[in-house]
Design a protein around this motif. Structure first.
Motif: not given
Length: 655
Positions: A312-315, A334-335, A463-465, A527-535
């Motif tokens: 996870x990204x920090x505060x 976190x989460x 978000x996460x990294x 670190x980009x925030x958007x992803x679909x499993x189908x991808x």
């Protein structure tokens, strides 16, 4: 799919081998004389494949690679040739050669190289294939076996390592099974889909049709498994219990799955990242921790699908933990906590700050709002770093995934209701202990100090990294902004896109300078925030096809993703950011300062003659585009607002 097994040929197999050779128009001459070196592949119906070698001293001729027409393109040929290469290495042969008229590229995938047939070793020329059984047009290919211990021949006998047993990692396993490529899967959790189980109480906004890998479905359907209704929205835990765990129980998966095995690092045998000569022929070494002991696995290729959830990204807005964040860790989640379930007592009657602007934050805030309705002393505070909320609220009714659009709309309604304290543009810098509570200190968009007092709990949903330490000794090529695969960076950069209009991409974009290494799944987005499993499912289909040497299939990549209804190349209300300029975004694009597809202010609309697509062509780094006839704007975005012509979904639309 029926399991294939390999075994040495017996004299009684000749009739079946003869039929296979005839069906594939391969020469019979001399084949029976070398039957004792043949392998056959069989399933419940009998012999479905064969291959053999002619041993000629220190060299050998690979021949008679044949698969029943009804079983071709299922990886059986690759299984047989890989086994033959392993035998050739164990026999300490100097080289293995072959003649072919149609399969040069396929054999090149194993490391064979075309050589002038006049250079063939004299012992090989005594073969019936050289004496006229093969036409003069046949090409002569050779694989040198007497390389170092980590040579190409040995490499081809090793399995593929899949790191992570989440949806994308197991989808890779399904593709490898269908291609007949040996593999193993390493998973840190005690169950498959461990990250999904971590937020198992959350209902996904993507329906089953986007959450089930077609290859996994094909393998499961043969067992009588029934696919859930494709339009149903599953809980995250249901993806595990109804899909991933049944798939993991298949014998061909269970035997290759190593649970509770945490990957520590990946390198190449005998090579740090500096050394070059011979590097591509060295096996990968995957070091892992299991039962408190370090174990190592050898692999010919590595498919890294470890994800980002556990990083996870920090505060702290600067990418580092805020001062005091570590000391306050016991009050920070976190989460996505299970606010209405397992974590209810932690938040009931408490004042909770949620930091973040994505779907995790939205789910948490809406759950806290419901808890507050049941326990009125529960208080909500929400802070986001950006002063512009277009991306936060999403595309609403314009979102092709209605549940995702509804999530953003519900969050907007919650904000507008006054049921929470909202702080836009807050960048957290420090966490202070205030007796039994916390104080959160930050700065606003004008650089002025802002303090939030009396906080009992904090949910960090920033978000996460990716974990880059795993591949520190490998040669990776990452986008400097996002730490994603370099080729994807300009397509998914949140500085430029609200949703990431991603063009179709596959093995070429997912590979690295380190031959045989692929990053897939959400980790490929960094670190980009958007992803679909189908991808991810399409990513691994392409990658595994490349590993099988089927470049035609590997390069045939198609993505058809549901649009978000939000698509822009800048969220800044002023000038185009430097990152957009260096990415190649057009300053003059009609999308450079407006979020196309989202409800816009009337004065914004009046100042723009066209939303999302004023330029004649789509910018390389833009999520916008134009096309169509009679002035109708088309793009990978959603309709901007009432009165603006509806748009069509592009082949690679917002994810």
């Amino acid at each position: 799919m029926t399991t294939i097994s390999l075994r040495p040929a017996k004299p009684s197999d000749w009739a079946a081998i003869e039929l296979l050779l005839a069906a594939n128009r391969l020469p019979l001459a001399g084949a029976r004389d070398h039957l004792d070196t043949f392998l056959v592949a069989e399933d419940d119906s009998g012999v479905v494949g064969c291959t053999g070698v002619e041993l000629r001293g220190e060299v050998a001729l690979l021949r008679s690679v044949a698969v029943a027409p009804s079983r071709q393109h299922q990886g059986i040929g690759r299984q047989m040739v890989s086994a033959m290469l392993a035998q050739a290495s164990s026999r300490r042969l100097k080289s293995l050669a072959l003649l072919t008229t149609t399969a040069r590229e396929w054999f090149e995938g194993f490391g064979f190289r075309v050589v002038d047939s006049a250079m063939a070793p004299t012992p090989l020329k005594a073969s019936a294939e050289f004496q006229g059984a093969c036409p003069a047009s046949a090409e002569f290919l050779v694989l040198e076996l007497q390389a170092s211990s980590g040579g190409a021949a040995r490499l081809q006998t090793l399995p593929v390592a899949v790191l992570g047993a989440g949806p994308v990692g197991l989808a890779a396993a399904a593709q490898l099974i269908e291609r007949g490529i040996p593999f193993f899967v390493l998973e840190a959790g005690s169950r498959v889909g461990a990250n999904l189980l971590d937020y198992g109480h959350v209902r996904l906004f993507s329906p089953w049709r986007y959450n089930a890998s077609p290859a996994m479905v094909r393998l499961l359907e043969g067992t009588g498994w029934k696919q859930p209704a494709e339009d149903d929205l599953p809980l995250a835990t249901e993806v595990v219990t109804e899909l991933l765990e049944p798939f993991a129980r298949l014998p061909e998966v269970a035997g290759a799955l190593h649970l509770s095995t945490r990957v520590l690092a990946v390198t190449r045998e005998g090579f740090d990242k500096v050394k070059s000569t011979g590097r591509e022929d060295a096996p990968f070494i995957v070091r892992a921790l299991r039962d408190g002991k370090v174990v190592e696995f050898n692999a010919r290729a590595v498919v890294d699908s470890t994800g980002t959830w556990n990083q996870p990204n920090p505060l702290g807005a600067g990418g580092l933990a805020a001062q005091g964040e570590e000391q306050a860790a016991g009050r920070i989640f976190y989460g996505i906590p299970d606010v209405l379930g397992a974590d209810r007592t932690r938040y009931a009657g408490k004042r909770t700050l949620v930091v973040g602007a994505g779907h995790s934050a939205a789910n948490t805030l809406l759950a806290l709002a419901q808890l507050a309705a049941e326990v009125p002393t529960t208080e909500l505070v929400w802070s986001v770093r950006s002063p512009v909320l277009t991306r936060v609220f999403g595309g609403g009714d314009a979102d092709a995934l209605s549940a995702r659009g509804a999530l953003g709309s519900a969050l907007r309604a919650l904000r507008d209701s006054g049921a929470l304290a909202f702080h836009a543009g807050l960048r957290v810098t420090r966490i202070e202990q205030q007796g039994d509570q916390l104080g959160v200190v930050g700065v606003d968009t004008q650089g002025q100090e802002l303090r939030l007092e009396g906080i009992d709990e904090i949910v960090c949903a920033t978000g996460q990294r990716p974990n880059l330490e795993l591949t520190r000794e490998l040669r990776v090529k990452l986008d400097p902004w996002l730490e994603c695969n370099e080729a994807l960076g300009p397509l998914i950069d949140p500085n430029l896109h609200s949703c990431g209009t991603v063009r179709p991409h596959g093995h070429r974009e997912l590979s690295h300078p380190e031959s045989g290494l692929y990053t897939v799944g959400v980790k490929s987005y960094g670190r980009a925030p958007t992803f679909l499993m189908a991808t991810g499912f399409e990513q691994v289909r392409s990658v595994v096809a490349a590993l099988a040497g089927d470049l035609q299939a590997a390069d045939r990549v198609e993505l058809d993703l549901p649009q978000t209804g939000v698509c822009s190349v800048s969220f800044a209300p002023a000038a185009t950011p430097k990152s957009a300029e260096s990415r190649g975004a057009s300053k003059s694009s009609s999308c450079s300062t407006i979020s196309c597809g989202a409800p816009a202010e009337p004065e914004q609309m009046a100042s723009k003659a066209a939303t999302c697509g004023g330029a004649p062509k789509r910018a390389a780094a833009s999520g916008c585009g134009t096309g169509g006839a009679q002035g109708v704007t088309k793009s990978g975005c959603g309709p901007a607002m009432a009165g603006v012509p509806a748009v069509e979904r592009a082949a690679a639309s917002c994810c």
